[in-house]
Design an enzyme around this catalytic site. Sequence first.
Site, PDB file in Angstrom:
ATOM      1  N   LYS A  28       0.836  -1.195   0.000  1.00 49.39           N
ATOM      2  CA  LYS A  28       0.000   0.000   0.000  1.00 49.39           C
ATOM      3  C   LYS A  28       0.884   1.263   0.000  1.00 49.39           C
ATOM      4  O   LYS A  28       2.066   1.197   0.306  1.00 49.39           O
ATOM      5  CB  LYS A  28      -0.924   0.012   1.221  1.00 49.39           C
ATOM      6  CG  LYS A  28      -1.755  -1.258   1.394  1.00 49.39           C
ATOM      7  CD  LYS A  28      -2.700  -1.540   0.233  1.00 49.39           C
ATOM      8  CE  LYS A  28      -3.838  -2.463   0.606  1.00 49.39           C
ATOM      9  NZ  LYS A  28      -3.861  -3.757  -0.109  1.00 49.39           N
TER      10      LYS A  28
HETATM   11  C1  LIG Z   1      -4.981  -4.743   0.827  1.00 49.73           C
HETATM   12  C2  LIG Z   1      -6.468  -4.840   0.910  1.00 49.73           C
HETATM   13  C3  LIG Z   1      -7.114  -5.519   1.958  1.00 49.73           C
HETATM   14  C4  LIG Z   1      -6.403  -6.338   2.975  1.00 49.73           C
HETATM   15  O1  LIG Z   1      -5.444  -5.673   3.731  1.00 49.73           O
HETATM   16  P1  LIG Z   1      -4.183  -6.476   4.325  1.00 49.73           P
HETATM   17  O2  LIG Z   1      -3.514  -5.462   5.188  1.00 49.73           O
HETATM   18  O3  LIG Z   1      -3.351  -6.916   3.174  1.00 49.73           O
HETATM   19  O4  LIG Z   1      -4.696  -7.637   5.122  1.00 49.73           O
HETATM   20  C5  LIG Z   1      -8.500  -5.482   1.992  1.00 49.73           C
HETATM   21  N1  LIG Z   1      -9.218  -4.830   1.063  1.00 49.73           N
HETATM   22  C6  LIG Z   1      -8.636  -4.186   0.038  1.00 49.73           C
HETATM   23  C7  LIG Z   1      -9.484  -3.444  -0.940  1.00 49.73           C
HETATM   24  C8  LIG Z   1      -7.236  -4.185  -0.086  1.00 49.73           C
HETATM   25  O5  LIG Z   1      -6.673  -3.561  -1.143  1.00 49.73           O
END
Ligand SMILES: *Cc1c(COP(=O)(O)O)cnc(C)c1O
Length: 374
Positions: free
Chosen positions: A189
Amino acid sequence: MKTENMTKIMMANRSSMPSIEEYIEQIRPLWNSRWLSNEGAILQKFKASLENYLGLGNIELFVNGHTALELAISSMGLSGEVITSPFTFISTPNAIVRNGLTPVFCDISEEDFNIDVQKIESLITEKTTAIVPVHIYGNPCDLEGIERIAQKYNLKVIYDAAQAFGVEVDGKSILEFGDITMVSFHATKCFHSIEGGMLSFKDSRKREQLRKVKSFGIVSEDGTELLGVNAKMNEFQAAMGICNLSHFEGYLEKRKSIHMRYREQLAEVPGIKLAKHRANVKPNYTYMPAQVDKEAYGLDRDELLERLSAEHIFADKYFYPLVVDYEYYRDRYSEIELPTARHVANSMVLLPMHTEMEFKDVDRVCEIIRRSSK
Ligand SMILES: *Cc1c(COP(=O)(O)O)cnc(C)c1O
């Protein structure tokens, strides 16, 4: 060295990292304190910095975004059906299903790739208890439209803002909307703590419940109060978060300049549509989504991806396939019609976008895209 550098640069995404010295500075006290998890001093400092940066009072940190989302949903005491977007990461519907709830997929809008607010009401039944909208690519959903429907039908709103760290609407953090909002701090992210997640909630009384549930439900040495799990963020994660937060504004500037460069270079290419940001939104420039219209461009999305990868540029299909086409959902949702989500999943590409790119890298990608057009 040269090839290594090229692959490094030409991925759709690449984790930002502070210098190793900065990180060591943050974790050094741990060799003395041996307080490695259970919300020690580094986590407290990270949390305070986030509250300050985001202007939020009610937040809690978690080991990752998915678990935070599962716990957010479970904290709402829901039953029955939950309306959500099919154009998302598999985490979103899985968090709903793992809470014993049934996801009802609402088609998306081609404007912002988020849940189409015009189509929500026709999916509401007496079993509907919540909406889980997703701010995809950090693009804010129609916040007012969702709020209006939630009020009218008495539904809870749990936002999946996994990709929306740092985004503001009318000068207000996107994390302030809805009953509760999840942000992911995963390494991929635009802001990360290696793995990590955060919940921002409206009602401060939620805090105690969330604090207990992420630590086995333990309230004192001799008792637990609710069926908890272990979902605590550890000190090493928090230390990475502190380092990255101190660079976030700089990263944002960098991403913005790359975004603008792409816009400039691709403005005249027929059939390549770049996502727009609304005037009242401060974006986080996470990802560089582009839609390929085969008619106008001459190649379809997959053909363009092949052209790029032949030149060692690794763009992404994201999100493809749609969550309803994954094994668990396929049979259960075989009848579902989601024309817009399907069209977007088949035409969307994420171009390389990360903080180590330079304009010449953007120019190279754009040159290939221009040259490949009919
Ligand atoms: C990355 C993501 C998640 C999950 O987050 P993690 O920290 O990887 O567990 C959930 N929803 C969306 C839309 C994402 O892009």
